[in-house]
Write a protein that holds these residues in place. Structure first.
Motif, PDB file in Angstrom:
ATOM      1  N   ARG A   1       7.184  10.143   9.414  1.00  0.00           N
ATOM      2  CA  ARG A   1       7.207   9.368   8.187  1.00  0.00           C
ATOM      3  C   ARG A   1       5.894   9.582   7.448  1.00  0.00           C
ATOM      4  O   ARG A   1       4.822   9.546   8.068  1.00  0.00           O
ATOM      5  CB  ARG A   1       7.353   7.892   8.556  1.00  0.00           C
ATOM      6  N   PHE A   2       5.962   9.785   6.149  1.00  0.00           N
ATOM      7  CA  PHE A   2       4.724   9.998   5.405  1.00  0.00           C
ATOM      8  C   PHE A   2       4.690   9.120   4.169  1.00  0.00           C
ATOM      9  O   PHE A   2       5.724   8.701   3.641  1.00  0.00           O
ATOM     10  CB  PHE A   2       4.534  11.481   5.052  1.00  0.00           C
ATOM     11  N   ALA A   3       3.466   8.803   3.746  1.00  0.00           N
ATOM     12  CA  ALA A   3       3.237   7.996   2.541  1.00  0.00           C
ATOM     13  C   ALA A   3       1.813   8.263   2.083  1.00  0.00           C
ATOM     14  O   ALA A   3       0.949   8.624   2.902  1.00  0.00           O
ATOM     15  CB  ALA A   3       3.430   6.515   2.844  1.00  0.00           C
ATOM     16  N   ASN A   4       1.569   8.093   0.807  1.00  0.00           N
ATOM     17  CA  ASN A   4       0.237   8.349   0.258  1.00  0.00           C
ATOM     18  C   ASN A   4      -0.279   9.732   0.670  1.00  0.00           C
ATOM     19  O   ASN A   4      -1.467   9.920   0.962  1.00  0.00           O
ATOM     20  CB  ASN A   4      -0.751   7.258   0.690  1.00  0.00           C
TER      21      ASN A   4
ATOM     22  N   GLY B   1       3.102  11.258  -2.428  1.00  0.00           N
ATOM     23  CA  GLY B   1       4.366  11.591  -1.776  1.00  0.00           C
ATOM     24  C   GLY B   1       4.644  10.658  -0.616  1.00  0.00           C
ATOM     25  O   GLY B   1       3.738  10.269   0.123  1.00  0.00           O
ATOM     26  N   ALA B   2       5.922  10.275  -0.475  1.00  0.00           N
ATOM     27  CA  ALA B   2       6.327   9.416   0.642  1.00  0.00           C
ATOM     28  C   ALA B   2       7.723   9.834   1.072  1.00  0.00           C
ATOM     29  O   ALA B   2       8.541  10.216   0.230  1.00  0.00           O
ATOM     30  CB  ALA B   2       6.323   7.950   0.226  1.00  0.00           C
ATOM     31  N   GLY B   3       7.997   9.767   2.361  1.00  0.00           N
ATOM     32  CA  GLY B   3       9.336  10.135   2.796  1.00  0.00           C
ATOM     33  C   GLY B   3       9.455  10.250   4.300  1.00  0.00           C
ATOM     34  O   GLY B   3       8.617   9.745   5.047  1.00  0.00           O
ATOM     35  N   ILE B   4      10.530  10.924   4.715  1.00  0.00           N
ATOM     36  CA  ILE B   4      10.759  11.126   6.145  1.00  0.00           C
ATOM     37  C   ILE B   4      11.277  12.533   6.405  1.00  0.00           C
ATOM     38  O   ILE B   4      11.901  13.150   5.542  1.00  0.00           O
ATOM     39  CB  ILE B   4      11.794  10.135   6.732  1.00  0.00           C
TER      40      ILE B   4
ATOM     41  N   GLY C   1      11.902  -0.368   7.739  1.00  0.00           N
ATOM     42  CA  GLY C   1      11.358   0.777   8.452  1.00  0.00           C
ATOM     43  C   GLY C   1      12.344   1.906   8.643  1.00  0.00           C
ATOM     44  O   GLY C   1      13.545   1.785   8.399  1.00  0.00           O
ATOM     45  N   GLN C   2      11.809   3.038   9.058  1.00  0.00           N
ATOM     46  CA  GLN C   2      12.595   4.225   9.407  1.00  0.00           C
ATOM     47  C   GLN C   2      12.000   4.833  10.664  1.00  0.00           C
ATOM     48  O   GLN C   2      10.821   5.222  10.615  1.00  0.00           O
ATOM     49  CB  GLN C   2      12.564   5.242   8.262  1.00  0.00           C
ATOM     50  N   PRO C   3      12.711   4.900  11.771  1.00  0.00           N
ATOM     51  CA  PRO C   3      14.055   4.397  11.992  1.00  0.00           C
ATOM     52  C   PRO C   3      14.130   2.897  11.699  1.00  0.00           C
ATOM     53  O   PRO C   3      13.143   2.170  11.893  1.00  0.00           O
ATOM     54  CB  PRO C   3      14.318   4.650  13.479  1.00  0.00           C
ATOM     55  N   GLY C   4      15.281   2.439  11.272  1.00  0.00           N
ATOM     56  CA  GLY C   4      15.424   1.046  10.873  1.00  0.00           C
ATOM     57  C   GLY C   4      15.228   0.093  12.040  1.00  0.00           C
ATOM     58  O   GLY C   4      15.616   0.388  13.165  1.00  0.00           O
TER      59      GLY C   4
ATOM     60  N   LEU D   1       0.808  -1.217   0.000  1.00  0.00           N
ATOM     61  CA  LEU D   1       0.000   0.000   0.000  1.00  0.00           C
ATOM     62  C   LEU D   1       0.848   1.277   0.000  1.00  0.00           C
ATOM     63  O   LEU D   1       0.332   2.369   0.206  1.00  0.00           O
ATOM     64  CB  LEU D   1      -0.928  -0.008   1.217  1.00  0.00           C
ATOM     65  N   GLY D   2       2.135   1.138  -0.218  1.00  0.00           N
ATOM     66  CA  GLY D   2       2.982   2.312  -0.434  1.00  0.00           C
ATOM     67  C   GLY D   2       3.602   2.912   0.807  1.00  0.00           C
ATOM     68  O   GLY D   2       4.279   3.942   0.735  1.00  0.00           O
ATOM     69  N   MET D   3       3.427   2.273   1.966  1.00  0.00           N
ATOM     70  CA  MET D   3       3.895   2.899   3.203  1.00  0.00           C
ATOM     71  C   MET D   3       5.409   2.782   3.410  1.00  0.00           C
ATOM     72  O   MET D   3       5.956   3.405   4.312  1.00  0.00           O
ATOM     73  CB  MET D   3       3.127   2.326   4.394  1.00  0.00           C
ATOM     74  N   GLU D   4       6.071   1.967   2.599  1.00  0.00           N
ATOM     75  CA  GLU D   4       7.534   1.855   2.658  1.00  0.00           C
ATOM     76  C   GLU D   4       8.174   2.443   1.395  1.00  0.00           C
ATOM     77  O   GLU D   4       9.351   2.198   1.126  1.00  0.00           O
ATOM     78  CB  GLU D   4       7.943   0.376   2.777  1.00  0.00           C
ATOM     79  N   ALA D   5       7.372   3.182   0.618  1.00  0.00           N
ATOM     80  CA  ALA D   5       7.796   3.555  -0.736  1.00  0.00           C
ATOM     81  C   ALA D   5       9.109   4.315  -0.770  1.00  0.00           C
ATOM     82  O   ALA D   5       9.927   4.117  -1.659  1.00  0.00           O
ATOM     83  CB  ALA D   5       6.708   4.368  -1.405  1.00  0.00           C
ATOM     84  N   ASN D   6       9.325   5.189   0.181  1.00  0.00           N
ATOM     85  CA  ASN D   6      10.526   6.022   0.145  1.00  0.00           C
ATOM     86  C   ASN D   6      11.780   5.257   0.522  1.00  0.00           C
ATOM     87  O   ASN D   6      12.878   5.610   0.130  1.00  0.00           O
ATOM     88  CB  ASN D   6      10.355   7.208   1.093  1.00  0.00           C
TER      89      ASN D   6
END
Lengths: 482, 448
Positions: free
Chosen positions: B35-38, B140-143, A454-457, A262-267
């Motif tokens: 942390r962000f996503a979607n 957008g996704a990132g930290i 994950g982040q933090p890993g 669902l894109g939650m780890e996309a970055n």
């Protein structure tokens, strides 16, 4: 510790959290390494703290502290709530948790011999015997061996009434021999790369024949320096169980994590090719391929009574007769695949990190026959053993692995040792090329203890059961063609 | 934790050891990450924690105990456990006594505003980033991560302060801020990142705009055949490859054991003359710790100078083996890994990546790479994937997206084939330029 967990969720609730859970954890570790006849590391470590997770206005907040005073825990809970408010300040869909009954339970993994009660002399004695066997082989540059023990004692309390106490003890050990020439570095490991770990006590160490295999493993490391290079081209490929375990981990486990999908780890780690429309439709592998997620598997690293969402451990098919059936889910995301209950796949690697979807034990079910039967049935192929490196793309299609050693198979016989074996493929094509899986007598619950996500890993630990299996026409020798 | 507080804690631990030879290390701090996503915040966390690691030395024996109970009782228990560990092990013939007092250069790495940055302030920058993505019809996704102290990427904790019973005391605290954003459109994506010791330069909207532009450009990527290409590697891609090379090559123990490509090659030309690699915590884009886990001062160390192998990095043990001084790159003693370079600097030129692109007749622009791993340690051959924007370069211009490749490439060979470099940036903990490189091996395609 339990009272502090109670204080944390009460404080969070009083400050406006619609939901809160707290994990108060005490953990102990012992890590011992021996290298070339000397102690290479000896660390006894312990850690205690509390992590508080809250929902505020439909958004998550999390805070963790090692200040275990009343004031420290209240401050931590208040911080989690204010972080949750900051999360809610952006436009968002409210988090909806799938229902789960409130559980009250006490559970502990099996541990016949407490590893923390076994003397250091006994442990070092074993490692020095292994070390001595390896260094008796001429040409060994580095002999390295280790033992590792961990105990985690956790209270999980939630505002929904769950009150769960769990204790997990795990033990592990292994060794490797490295041989070096002017232009080459070769390594052999036992029982697998990074050692073999299970949720057991010192009985696991006592039952593993380390010393008996040390000389053979060291001899193989030296022999690899003069072995022929693994050829490049398409070959029938037979993978030994521990390498297949990592193949399962990377190409089945991660792409079925629903947060990735669902894109939650996309970055960071990426997404997944196993998008929602493929569920129940994609022929992921051949008809022989059955992959089962199982958080109840005895002595496994991903086994528990309840996950860090407070959901009961379960067992289900991810792939059945080759057909892709389901995902690894959480209470937050189960509804996104039309499920009314989470599969219970949420864990954290410590009190200081937020729980998230992690693999539970995921295994390839056994077929039939022995490894020797399978090799005998192979006309021209390559048998690869023990992982050395791994890589897979951000959607989990294109993978490449290297193993420590391989043997060329001609007319059912191992005819020569090969060094630097690599193979590369695309996930579904690879699993659909599986035409034979060895039987229960070859099946073993291999452990993975270095799964990053994950982040933090966070570093996850999981078991992948597997027996050797054969895959037709796989590209081998990649990276060494020139 | 302030210097005075850290010193008092460590002094107390040393006194509790009652005359034993002891080294004490304090580490930790805070790590806050949104942390962000979607286009929404999906995780928002903060941790605060410290730990104390105690090492006892009795002649040629040493043992360590680590814990996070910093009360006098907790510290006393750690000392007893370390003594117990020491007592029950055989001698390490090459074990060195603890070092005496050292002097350190000061590094200005602590930005108080960054240390105090709130979750609301992080949310505001994330809000700008996701608004830009949403406006472009992308996800957008990132930290946005802010740290103070020594908590690492995977929760590991490095030394904030070290002291020992011979009078050594070292302290360094820094802050860091990192904003990373991916803009996604199905399987197409673009990426941008910023890292510094200070959050003052973070601009979520501007970073997001860069990621969006890349994502839009990378739509409908065309398949190219695997093969050797002229490539422009952006600094994020170069940093990843250099970091891996460093892990398996630059430590003196690796060199002494014959496991590094530098083994037997110190003083010889190993790369192109336009390549100089240093380890330097004092570089203004690093602002790293001026000491290592033994408490030794970290010296700026030239590893490759104009293509010639000059030196590995050393800890006390590996230095003693060669009769030289430590360069201050040690890990906690004892360890099996040896010293490591933690603050890599690859010298660069001037200008931007776009200037490198202009020099290419036909090739590829690589935004960043992913999941790199070692195929062959002695040639530093790595495999990995291109990611978040792989583009065709035709006659000096970026023309269209290209489907991602898996590469199998010797980094040593690559650094023999560098035609030009851009100005340096900090990315992934490495200070490096973008590179224009010939003959980069793209070995297989993937599905997107």
């Amino acid at each position: 510790m339990k009272d502090l967990a109670r204080l944390a969720i009460d404080t969070a609730h009083a400050r406006g959290a619609s939901y809160a859970d707290a994990r108060a954890i005490e953990s102990t570790r012992e890590d011992i390494q021996v290298k070339n006849g000397e102690v290479g590391g000896l660390d006894l470590s312990s850690s205690a703290g509390i992590g508080v997770r809250v929902l505020v206005q439909g958004a998550w907040g999390f805070s963790a502290t090692d200040d275990l005073t009343k004031e420290g825990v209240e401050r931590c809970a208040a911080s989690a709530v204010s972080i949750g408010r900051a999360s809610a300040s952006l436009e968002h869909d409210d988090v909806r948790l799938a229902p789960e009954p409130a559980h009250r339970a006490v559970w502990a993994s099996q541990c016949a011999i407490d590893p923390f009660q076994v003397s250091l002399e006994t442990k070092l004695g074993l490692l020095f015997r292994i070390d001595s066997e390896m260094r008796a082989v001429r040409g060994v540059k580095n002999a390295e061996s280790f033992l590792s023990f961990q105990r985690k004692h956790q209270y999980y309390l939630s505002t929904e009434g769950s009150d769960i106490e769990q204790t997990l003890t795990r033990s592990g050990g292994g060794f490797s021999a490295t041989a070096v020439s002017a232009d080459d570095v070769q390594r052999r490991s036992f029982p697998q790369a990074e050692g073999f770990h299970q949720a057991l006590g010192y009985e696991l160490i006592e039952g593993t024949p380390y010393v008996e295999h040390a000389r053979r493993v060291a001899e193989e490391a030296v022999a690899l320096l003069t072995a022929e290079q693994c050829p490049a081209g398409e070959r029938d490929l037979i993978l030994e169980g521990s390498q297949l375990a990592l193949q399962i981990h990377e190409s089945v486990g991660h792409p079925t994590e629903l947060d990735r999908v669902l894109g939650m780890e996309a970055n960071y780690a990426g997404t997944s090719f196993l998008t929602l429309e493929k569920q129940g439709k994609l022929q992921f592998g051949s008809k022989l391929v059955n992959l089962v997620a199982d958080a109840t598997l005895p002595h496994a690293l991903g086994t528990f009574a309840y996950d860090d969402d407070g959901v009961e451990a379960q067992r289900w098919h991810i792939v059945q007769d080759g057909l892709f059936l389901g995902y690894l889910t959480s209470r937050e995301l189960a509804h996104r695949v039309g499920e009314s209950r989470s599969k219970g796949c949420v864990r954290s690697d410590g009190w200081f990190h937020i729980p998230m979807i992690r693999m539970v034990n995921l295994s390839l079910m056994a077929g039939s026959g022995s490894l020797e039967d399978l090799l005998s049935d192979t006309d021209h192929g390559i048998y690869m053993e023990t992982n050395r490196s791994w890589s897979i793309d951000q959607l989990r299609y294109n993978f490449q692995f290297k193993t420590e050693i391989a043997w060329e198979i001609r007319k059912g016989k191992r005819v020569r040792m090969l060094k630097n074996p690599t193979y590369q493929g695309i996930t579904t094509g690879f699993w659909n090329s599986c035409d034979s899986i060895c039987g229960p007598e070859e099946w073993k619950p291999w452990g993975v203890v270095n799964c990053g996500k994950g982040q933090p890993g966070q570093v996850g630990e999981i078991t992948h059961g597997a027996a050797p299996a054969r895959f037709r026409k796989v590209r081998v020798g990649v990276g060494y063609e020139d | 934790m302030l210097r005075e507080e850290a010193k008092a804690k460590l002094d107390q631990a040393i006194s509790l050891a009652r005359g034993a030879e002891v080294e004490v290390m304090l580490g930790g701090g805070s790590d806050a990450l949104t942390r962000f996503a979607n286009n929404e915040i999906t995780q928002n966390v903060e941790e605060r924690r410290y730990l104390l690691s105690v090492r006892i030395v009795e002649g040629k024996r040493t043992g360590r105990a680590t814990g996070n109970d910093l009360s006098p009782k907790g510290m006393a228990q750690l000392i007893e456990r370390a003594k117990e560990a020491t007592r029950h092990q055989p001698e390490i013939p090459e074990l060195l006594p603890l070092p005496g007092p050292q002097t350190y250069r000061t590094v200005d790495a602590l930005d108080p505003e960054t240390e105090r940055l709130s979750a609301d302030a992080r949310a505001r920058e994330v809000g700008k980033a996701v608004t830009r993505c949403r406006e472009a019809g992308l996800e957008g996704a990132g930290i946005y991560e802010v740290r103070a102290g020594t908590i690492g990427d995977y929760g590991e904790i490095g030394p904030l302060a070290i002291a020992n019973s011979r009078g050594l005391f070292a302290y360094h605290e820094g802050t860091s801020a990192e904003f990373l954003v991916s803009a996604l459109d199905g399987t197409a994506s673009g990426w941008a990142g910023y890292e510094s010791h200070s959050a003052r330069g973070v601009d979520g909207g501007a970073l997001s705009s860069r990621a969006v532009e890349k994502a839009l450009r990378s739509r409908d990527p065309k398949p190219w055949d695997p093969g050797r290409y002229t490539v422009v590697l952006e600094p994020a891609a170069v940093a990843d490859l250099l970091q891996d090379m460093s892990w398996i090559s630059f430590g003196a123990l690796l060199v002494q054991e014959g496991r590094s490509f530098l083994s037997g090659k110190i003083g010889r030309k190993v790369m192109g003359e336009n390549i100089t690699i240093r380890d330097d915590p004092f570089h203004p884009l690093h602002r790293g710790s001026p000491f290592d886990a033994e408490g030794m001062p970290t010296l700026p160390t030239t590893i490759i100078e104009r293509g010639v192998a000059k030196s590995a990095v050393y800890d006390r043990q590996t230095a003693a083996k060669e009769g030289r001084e430590s360069t201050g790159h040690g890990l906690p003693v004892p360890n099996t890994y040896g010293p490591i370079a933690r603050h890599l600097v690859l010298e660069g030129g001037s200008g931007g990546v776009e200037d490198l692109v202009r020099r290419v007749d036909r090739g590829l622009l690589v935004t960043r790479v992913w999941y790199t791993n070692v195929v062959d340690p002695k040639t530093v051959t790595l495999t990995g994937m291109t990611r978040d924007g792989l583009f065709a370069i035709e006659k000096g211009k970026v023309t269209h997206g290209v489907r991602n490749f898996r590469f199998n490439q010797s980094v040593v060979q690559m650094l023999n084939e560098v035609e030009a470099t851009s100005a340096q940036e900090s990315s992934g903990g490495v200070v490096c330029p973008g590179l224009l490189v010939h003959g980069f091996q793209m070995s297989s395609a993937t599905e997107f």
